[in-house]
Design an enzyme around this catalytic site. Structure first.
Site, PDB file in Angstrom:
ATOM      1  N   HIS A   1       1.623   6.398  -1.713  1.00  0.00           N
ATOM      2  CA  HIS A   1       0.095   6.500  -1.893  1.00  0.00           C
ATOM      3  C   HIS A   1      -0.220   7.136  -3.284  1.00  0.00           C
ATOM      4  O   HIS A   1      -1.258   7.409  -3.539  1.00  0.00           O
ATOM      5  CB  HIS A   1      -0.592   7.074  -1.020  1.00  0.00           C
ATOM      6  CG  HIS A   1      -0.197   6.714   0.412  1.00  0.00           C
ATOM      7  ND1 HIS A   1       0.902   7.098   1.137  1.00  0.00           N
ATOM      8  CD2 HIS A   1      -0.379   5.634   1.260  1.00  0.00           C
ATOM      9  CE1 HIS A   1       1.119   6.706   2.308  1.00  0.00           C
ATOM     10  NE2 HIS A   1       0.346   5.412   2.366  1.00  0.00           N
TER      11      HIS A   1
ATOM     12  N   HIS B   1       0.736  -2.239   1.559  1.00  0.00           N
ATOM     13  CA  HIS B   1       2.269  -1.938   0.936  1.00  0.00           C
ATOM     14  C   HIS B   1       3.069  -3.248   1.302  1.00  0.00           C
ATOM     15  O   HIS B   1       4.448  -2.981   1.469  1.00  0.00           O
ATOM     16  CB  HIS B   1       2.606  -0.714   1.783  1.00  0.00           C
ATOM     17  CG  HIS B   1       1.930   0.557   1.655  1.00  0.00           C
ATOM     18  ND1 HIS B   1       1.859   1.283   0.422  1.00  0.00           N
ATOM     19  CD2 HIS B   1       1.107   1.287   2.412  1.00  0.00           C
ATOM     20  CE1 HIS B   1       1.108   2.270   0.545  1.00  0.00           C
ATOM     21  NE2 HIS B   1       0.695   2.188   1.937  1.00  0.00           N
TER      22      HIS B   1
END
Lengths: 338, 338
Positions: free
Chosen positions: B219, B57
């Site tokens: 996610h 991320h």
């Protein structure tokens, strides 16, 4: 591939609206709405620094307007050089008695329109000097450097000249310095997956699932070689060998590395590329410092990266690390503990 | 979709290698190689601030380690929370007599492992207080805020607590401030195209070419609503209405906007989104300043964005704008001419 916009016609204008609304203390529109300039005008005895370029590659170059970097950016349509008349508007906005440098990343439309704009500005009594920037070793052979395209290595020229102009360097010295930075820079890129043109909604090229293009241009210009995908280390070793063959770097030299992501490449991938570049340089006795890693000159969500190497003089290195206050240029970390 | 790595097993480790090689003056490894901490240790009377999270991320959260922000980041595998034992290693590295705050973005694995790590640290005599961060209004209804997921609005908590801790705020005051920032923040996201999991090489979800997912998690957790694509202005109006229904903002209030790109969304698109958010807020008599626009909390090359709104106190606003020296957190521009 979907894109976020209101209408294709207003893409660049809506973007500029958002930009000046977000950073009103730093950037504002010039007299022409496609000119983005500093909110606080430079002092009249500072040489002005500006560039005109097609949009769709942000943050370059609009994001680099502000203290310590550019005075203005003339924003063209997506992937299209701004017209000479439009660039002239930008020159009129910021060129003062100290003169102006018009940076031109070497692509046909940018060169033609930029050179014409500089000439027209001269006719109006403005002192404007163009500097052509070219660094992509894949676009013309060694010995024909001035036929090469501008690529991410132009970022070294922007930043170093920006800091020098801010510090009060004269027009003549800036020209010499700009040429020297360009001549000390080499770039090679690799593309993995195409970006989508916001104009057509279509992929800009196609490439088999197990291949990488070496030398892809910023508008999807064809690369010079294809390679099979494999570990990053192998790809980086190949690219470093090309770069060092084009401009050898002596063992014991400290260089500055720029890893530019093309838009759709993650920070994890760029840092992995950097790891291998650092390893590959050290294997040749070359050190690096003050690296820049990020997606700065982009082609929509194209996946890929380029490696740019600068062999800086101490003066260049200090200017590269100098503080700046733009919305889009990252902080450079010199290397010593802070 | 190709990705750049050496091997799936070493993705996070190679990334950290590249990160510490690029910014040796700012970040270094802790005693455990998956702990990234400041090179120059904080003073012992400063409260330590850290977070453990899955990688993939970036730049969140590893890129936020450095002066004025985090003391350490504990780096998990791609999309996987680090274990309690690993987080404990990070706490041992940086928690001193002034105590430590363990920031936890509310996702099941992160909460379970983080709470256990804080308990284990307490057993060793370390003073560690966890703060749960949650801001995604799509993940649980109004009134059940503490069931919500952490999303990009956590960036407000990181930055404001980071600046406050750097300025010497006590553990107790930091806890109160952290809770207040979280409670004053709301986020809603929209996804346009999937990212590719580097673990499987496959798209993380599928979505018809003419639809947008509202409320997609970091996610790829399913969204709460689908909408037809259309002009950005319409999409933003819909999302702003949801945000302001969840936490009304009175006319005359100045708020701070964060537009986060999910990875494969261009700066042109994010700035266009910002334009519409600014317009939509002004239509309600709400102003904004000190905005942050960028791809900071990403899901590989997923296309999409989130809007986060913070209604800051004057103290929060000053801390949000305070200087910091990390590799990955952009400079905040307060709004006044610089």
């Amino acid at each position: 591939m979907k894109k976020l916009f209101n209408s294709r016609e207003r893409m660049a204008d809506d973007m500029i609206d958002g930009f000046v609304a977000a950073y009103p203390g730093v950037v504002t529109r010039g007299r022409h709405p496609r000119v983005v300039r500093r909110t606080v005008p430079k002092s009249p005895d500072k040489v002005a620094l500006l560039i005109g370029n097609g949009s769709g590659h942000e943050p370059i170059a609009m994001g680099f307007v502000g203290p310590g970097l550019l005075d203005a950016n003339v924003v063209g349509d997506v992937f299209a050089a701004p017209s000479a008349d439009l660039i002239l508007e930008g020159l009129r906005d910021v060129a003062g008695p100290a003169g102006a440098i018009l940076l031109i990343s070497r692509h046909d439309g940018d060169v033609i329109n930029g050179m014409e704009a500089a000439m027209l500005a001269g006719d109006e009594g403005l002192r404007v000097h163009p500097i052509l920037m070219y660094d992509d070793i894949s676009s013309a052979p060694k010995g024909q450097e001035d036929d090469r395209r501008g690529a991410a290595g132009t970022i070294f020229v922007y930043k170093i000249l920006g800091a020098a102009a801010e510090a009060g360097m004269s027009l003549g010295d800036l020209i010499t310095l700009g040429d020297a930075v360009r001549d000390a820079t080499r770039t090679l890129g690799a593309a993995l997956n195409p970006g989508t043109s916001p104009l057509t909604g279509r992929a800009m090229f196609s490439l088999p699932e197990d291949e990488v293009f070496i030398g892809m241009g910023v508008h999807g210009e064809p690369g010079v070689a294809r390679r099979k995908t494999g570990p990053v280390a192998e790809l980086v070793d190949y690219m470093l060998a090309q770069l060092l063959a084009d401009r050898p770097i002596a063992s014991g030299t400290d260089c500055t590395v720029l890893i530019n992501g093309m838009g759709g490449t993650t920070q994890m991938e760029l840092l992995t590329v950097f790891r291998e570049v650092d390893r590959g340089l050290r294997a040749q006795g070359i050190s690096q410092s003050a690296a820049l890693i990020g997606s700065l000159s982009t082609t929509q969500e194209m996946a890929g990266f380029s490696i740019s190497l600068l062999v800086p003089t101490p003066q260049m290195r200090a200017l590269w690390c100098a503080a700046q206050g733009t919305p889009g240029f990252p902080q450079i970390h010199a290397g010593a503990a802070q």
